[in-house]
Design a protein around this motif. Structure first.
Motif, PDB file in Angstrom:
ATOM      1  N   GLU A 163       0.874  -1.176   0.000  1.00  0.00           N
ATOM      2  CA  GLU A 163       0.000   0.000   0.000  1.00  0.00           C
ATOM      3  C   GLU A 163       0.908   1.222   0.000  1.00  0.00           C
ATOM      4  OE1 GLU A 163      -3.326   0.574  -0.105  1.00  0.00           O
ATOM      5  OE2 GLU A 163      -3.253   2.687   0.474  1.00  0.00           O
ATOM      6  N   ASN A 164       0.756   2.038  -1.022  1.00  0.00           N
ATOM      7  CA  ASN A 164       1.632   3.198  -1.162  1.00  0.00           C
ATOM      8  C   ASN A 164       1.019   4.463  -0.588  1.00  0.00           C
ATOM      9  OD1 ASN A 164       3.937   2.139  -2.747  1.00  0.00           O
ATOM     10  ND2 ASN A 164       2.335   1.690  -4.257  1.00  0.00           N
ATOM     11  N   VAL A 165       1.847   5.260   0.076  1.00  0.00           N
ATOM     12  CA  VAL A 165       1.461   6.624   0.446  1.00  0.00           C
ATOM     13  C   VAL A 165       2.515   7.535  -0.155  1.00  0.00           C
ATOM     14  CG1 VAL A 165       0.999   8.262   2.299  1.00  0.00           C
ATOM     15  CG2 VAL A 165       0.387   5.859   2.595  1.00  0.00           C
ATOM     16  N   HIS A 166       2.200   8.043  -1.343  1.00  0.00           N
ATOM     17  CA  HIS A 166       3.165   8.898  -2.024  1.00  0.00           C
ATOM     18  C   HIS A 166       2.790  10.348  -1.779  1.00  0.00           C
ATOM     19  CE1 HIS A 166       5.118   5.512  -3.709  1.00  0.00           C
ATOM     20  NE2 HIS A 166       4.266   5.260  -4.682  1.00  0.00           N
ATOM     21  N   LEU A 167       3.376  10.944  -0.748  1.00  0.00           N
ATOM     22  CA  LEU A 167       3.007  12.305  -0.369  1.00  0.00           C
ATOM     23  C   LEU A 167       3.271  13.309  -1.477  1.00  0.00           C
ATOM     24  CD1 LEU A 167       4.158  12.433   3.362  1.00  0.00           C
ATOM     25  CD2 LEU A 167       1.857  12.103   2.445  1.00  0.00           C
ATOM     26  N   ILE A 168       4.378  13.129  -2.168  1.00  0.00           N
ATOM     27  CA  ILE A 168       4.701  14.102  -3.204  1.00  0.00           C
ATOM     28  C   ILE A 168       3.714  13.986  -4.371  1.00  0.00           C
ATOM     29  CG2 ILE A 168       6.482  12.665  -4.344  1.00  0.00           C
ATOM     30  CD1 ILE A 168       6.780  16.440  -3.735  1.00  0.00           C
ATOM     31  N   ASP A 169       3.252  12.777  -4.656  1.00  0.00           N
ATOM     32  CA  ASP A 169       2.226  12.602  -5.688  1.00  0.00           C
ATOM     33  C   ASP A 169       0.942  13.320  -5.282  1.00  0.00           C
ATOM     34  OD1 ASP A 169       4.163  10.816  -6.572  1.00  0.00           O
ATOM     35  OD2 ASP A 169       2.720   9.316  -7.227  1.00  0.00           O
ATOM     36  N   SER A 170       0.621  13.187  -4.011  1.00  0.00           N
ATOM     37  CA  SER A 170      -0.589  13.819  -3.488  1.00  0.00           C
ATOM     38  C   SER A 170      -0.510  15.340  -3.644  1.00  0.00           C
ATOM     39  CB  SER A 170      -0.739  13.430  -2.014  1.00  0.00           C
ATOM     40  OG  SER A 170      -1.783  14.128  -1.403  1.00  0.00           O
ATOM     41  N   LEU A 171       0.655  15.873  -3.327  1.00  0.00           N
ATOM     42  CA  LEU A 171       0.867  17.314  -3.442  1.00  0.00           C
ATOM     43  C   LEU A 171       0.783  17.769  -4.901  1.00  0.00           C
ATOM     44  CD1 LEU A 171       1.361  19.597  -1.501  1.00  0.00           C
ATOM     45  CD2 LEU A 171       3.773  18.955  -1.398  1.00  0.00           C
ATOM     46  N   MET A 172       1.269  16.943  -5.792  1.00  0.00           N
ATOM     47  CA  MET A 172       1.215  17.273  -7.225  1.00  0.00           C
ATOM     48  C   MET A 172      -0.216  17.286  -7.746  1.00  0.00           C
ATOM     49  SD  MET A 172       4.376  15.180  -8.899  1.00  0.00           S
ATOM     50  CE  MET A 172       6.059  15.398  -8.301  1.00  0.00           C
ATOM     51  N   LYS A 173      -1.026  16.379  -7.241  1.00  0.00           N
ATOM     52  CA  LYS A 173      -2.433  16.376  -7.647  1.00  0.00           C
ATOM     53  C   LYS A 173      -3.095  17.679  -7.206  1.00  0.00           C
ATOM     54  CE  LYS A 173      -2.976  11.782  -6.371  1.00  0.00           C
ATOM     55  NZ  LYS A 173      -3.836  10.797  -5.673  1.00  0.00           N
ATOM     56  N   LEU A 174      -2.701  18.121  -6.022  1.00  0.00           N
ATOM     57  CA  LEU A 174      -3.237  19.381  -5.517  1.00  0.00           C
ATOM     58  C   LEU A 174      -2.803  20.550  -6.401  1.00  0.00           C
ATOM     59  CD1 LEU A 174      -4.807  20.870  -3.348  1.00  0.00           C
ATOM     60  CD2 LEU A 174      -2.847  20.668  -1.823  1.00  0.00           C
ATOM     61  N   SER A 175      -1.513  20.579  -6.738  1.00  0.00           N
ATOM     62  CA  SER A 175      -1.029  21.692  -7.564  1.00  0.00           C
ATOM     63  C   SER A 175      -1.630  21.633  -8.965  1.00  0.00           C
ATOM     64  CB  SER A 175       0.500  21.723  -7.619  1.00  0.00           C
ATOM     65  OG  SER A 175       1.014  20.583  -8.264  1.00  0.00           O
ATOM     66  N   TYR A 176      -1.880  20.434  -9.469  1.00  0.00           N
ATOM     67  CA  TYR A 176      -2.564  20.319 -10.761  1.00  0.00           C
ATOM     68  C   TYR A 176      -3.909  21.030 -10.707  1.00  0.00           C
ATOM     69  CZ  TYR A 176      -5.393  18.534 -14.564  1.00  0.00           C
ATOM     70  OH  TYR A 176      -6.222  18.467 -15.651  1.00  0.00           O
ATOM     71  N   ARG A 177      -4.676  20.714  -9.685  1.00  0.00           N
ATOM     72  CA  ARG A 177      -6.017  21.290  -9.612  1.00  0.00           C
ATOM     73  C   ARG A 177      -5.976  22.786  -9.343  1.00  0.00           C
ATOM     74  NH1 ARG A 177      -9.181  17.749  -5.614  1.00  0.00           N
ATOM     75  NH2 ARG A 177      -7.136  16.920  -4.991  1.00  0.00           N
ATOM     76  N   LEU A 178      -4.961  23.237  -8.608  1.00  0.00           N
ATOM     77  CA  LEU A 178      -4.829  24.674  -8.380  1.00  0.00           C
ATOM     78  C   LEU A 178      -4.494  25.406  -9.680  1.00  0.00           C
ATOM     79  CD1 LEU A 178      -2.861  24.753  -4.994  1.00  0.00           C
ATOM     80  CD2 LEU A 178      -5.240  25.398  -5.356  1.00  0.00           C
ATOM     81  N   SER A 179      -3.601  24.840 -10.476  1.00  0.00           N
ATOM     82  CA  SER A 179      -3.235  25.545 -11.716  1.00  0.00           C
ATOM     83  C   SER A 179      -4.342  25.437 -12.749  1.00  0.00           C
ATOM     84  CB  SER A 179      -1.916  25.032 -12.303  1.00  0.00           C
ATOM     85  OG  SER A 179      -1.492  23.844 -11.730  1.00  0.00           O
ATOM     86  N   GLU A 180      -5.062  24.333 -12.723  1.00  0.00           N
ATOM     87  CA  GLU A 180      -6.215  24.158 -13.608  1.00  0.00           C
ATOM     88  C   GLU A 180      -7.200  25.308 -13.406  1.00  0.00           C
ATOM     89  OE1 GLU A 180      -9.090  20.271 -14.349  1.00  0.00           O
ATOM     90  OE2 GLU A 180      -8.700  20.986 -12.328  1.00  0.00           O
ATOM     91  N   LYS A 181      -7.419  25.649 -12.141  1.00  0.00           N
ATOM     92  CA  LYS A 181      -8.356  26.730 -11.830  1.00  0.00           C
ATOM     93  C   LYS A 181      -7.855  28.089 -12.301  1.00  0.00           C
ATOM     94  CE  LYS A 181     -10.785  24.642  -8.126  1.00  0.00           C
ATOM     95  NZ  LYS A 181     -10.471  24.090  -6.824  1.00  0.00           N
ATOM     96  N   ASP A 182      -6.556  28.291 -12.155  1.00  0.00           N
ATOM     97  CA  ASP A 182      -5.979  29.564 -12.593  1.00  0.00           C
ATOM     98  C   ASP A 182      -6.242  29.823 -14.067  1.00  0.00           C
ATOM     99  OD1 ASP A 182      -5.053  30.046 -10.116  1.00  0.00           O
ATOM    100  OD2 ASP A 182      -2.971  29.538 -10.513  1.00  0.00           O
ATOM    101  N   GLU A 183      -6.284  28.728 -14.825  1.00  0.00           N
ATOM    102  CA  GLU A 183      -6.403  28.872 -16.274  1.00  0.00           C
ATOM    103  C   GLU A 183      -7.811  29.250 -16.729  1.00  0.00           C
ATOM    104  OE1 GLU A 183      -4.953  25.164 -17.737  1.00  0.00           O
ATOM    105  OE2 GLU A 183      -2.992  25.581 -16.849  1.00  0.00           O
ATOM    106  N   GLU A 184      -8.776  29.025 -15.854  1.00  0.00           N
ATOM    107  CA  GLU A 184     -10.164  29.226 -16.264  1.00  0.00           C
ATOM    108  C   GLU A 184     -10.485  30.679 -16.567  1.00  0.00           C
ATOM    109  OE1 GLU A 184     -12.573  27.325 -13.312  1.00  0.00           O
ATOM    110  OE2 GLU A 184     -11.944  25.360 -14.027  1.00  0.00           O
TER     111      GLU A 184
END
Lengths: 211, 211
Positions: free
Chosen positions: B190-211
DNA sequence: TAGATTGTTAATCGATTAACAATC
DNA sequence: TAGATTGTTAATCGATTAACAATC
């Protein structure tokens, strides 16, 4: 312009692509085909191509993908081409561990302050990051643009703090408290539920016992 | 008996059901319908009923589900009706944070030992749990049945350590290192990839900026 | 009994995989 | 040019939602 919606499944896979491409880059691999990458990652080549083509054509027929270019493009998609101002709410064990974790810096996530209610911690520093009183949070948010707040406080306190953060303009919440946060939809919440993760593991362990 | 395969999507949702039912239990709620639960959890009632019926009929027509009973049954499904002997490999910040996290105990996950290579840490205790030398790991695994090993060592060391653990009979790996582990399929990772989790967050944050 | 709500089947929707023409 | 591999469309598969008979 109607932006086509990217599915959550695709987004969840992006960091993993990024990780594999980063590893290839370190090994000085110049090009890679979807087939070869699929074998390393244990997914189908079709899925890789399908996923990438949600964002554009990054490859070249007959050649494959340039590792450095693809890595950099996925980085941009993930929003890693900028810096993030991050704070941590809760200077307990987990909060301190996050503050100490230098790898976030490397990816552009900078922890600038930690907040706690414990007078014994307030004023101390963790890796040069000051632990401030929760009373200072509002002022801090007014004078600093915080992109991401990591919440590492007990379950009962998390929803209230999250609402405060949202009200004060924080758009990204990295939630470690074992509870869901209901926030306005312009606020993005990414959950890390460690106990849920552990339960998934125990599920699979007991599943095997039954066989 | 051909056991019907439960989809990963369903399993991922089980801990969340368990959490909500636990909260209802604390509030002394006796019964709940799939409709009411669906509103709280923001999923469809249909999905809840469909998910639960993978494991059996826990409800009653016209009544709904008994909260205490359903909570307990999902607990059993998740394997929480037993205890787990857990060790932590790596007494760094994250390893220490996990060791200090008392909530795991409550769910039956007991951290019995921590292993590290740092001589300054070896011999010390964290919440009464001894930090041992990595040299002692093999002996420890031979004389103790370890169910789960949490890996909180640097990326480069994780695959080797994971192989050792698998070889010595550990069937559950809780991996916090930002790398995938390829282990025999009788070992559950069972993986807990914290940095992956943070990247998903930054993806969604930048996605919003583009709108 | 009448009303409520499950368990379960059928319909829909979305994601994954396969196939192949385009093209480097 | 011939071979390789993408980008993309079509086919398949699986997961979610809707509907409703069963039944408490």
């Amino acid at each position: 312009m109607q932006k086509k919606e990217i599915s959550k499944a695709v987004i969840n896979r992006l960091p993993r692509y990024y990780r594999y491409l980063g590893d290839l880059l370190e090994k000085d691999v110049v090009r890679i085909s979807s087939k070869e990458l699929s074998e390393r990652m244990k997914v189908t080549a079709s899925q890789i191509r399908q996923d990438l083509n949600n964002f554009g054509g990054f490859g070249q027929q007959g050649y494959g993908y340039n590792v450095e270019y693809l890595h950099s493009e996925i980085g941009k998609i993930l929003g890693l081409d900028r810096k993030y101002h991050m704070i941590i709410i809760g200077a307990g064990n987990l909060g301190q561990a996050l503050a100490n974790y230098a790898d976030f810096d490397k990816k552009g996530f900078f922890v600038k302050a930690i907040f706690d209610i414990n007078p014994n911690l307030i004023g101390s520093q963790i890796r040069g990051i000051e632990v401030k009183s929760m009373d200072e949070l509002e002022d801090y948010l007014i004078s600093n643009k915080v992109d991401i707040a990591a919440i590492t406080v007990p379950k009962t306190k998390a929803p209230g703090i999250a609402s405060d953060l949202a009200r004060l303009g924080v758009k990204g919440i990295w939630n470690f408290a074992p509870t869901d946060l209901n926030l306005p939809k312009d606020v993005t919440v990414e959950n890390v539920h460690l106990i849920d993760s552990l339960m998934k593991l125990s599920y699979r362990l007991s599943e095997k016992d039954e066989e």
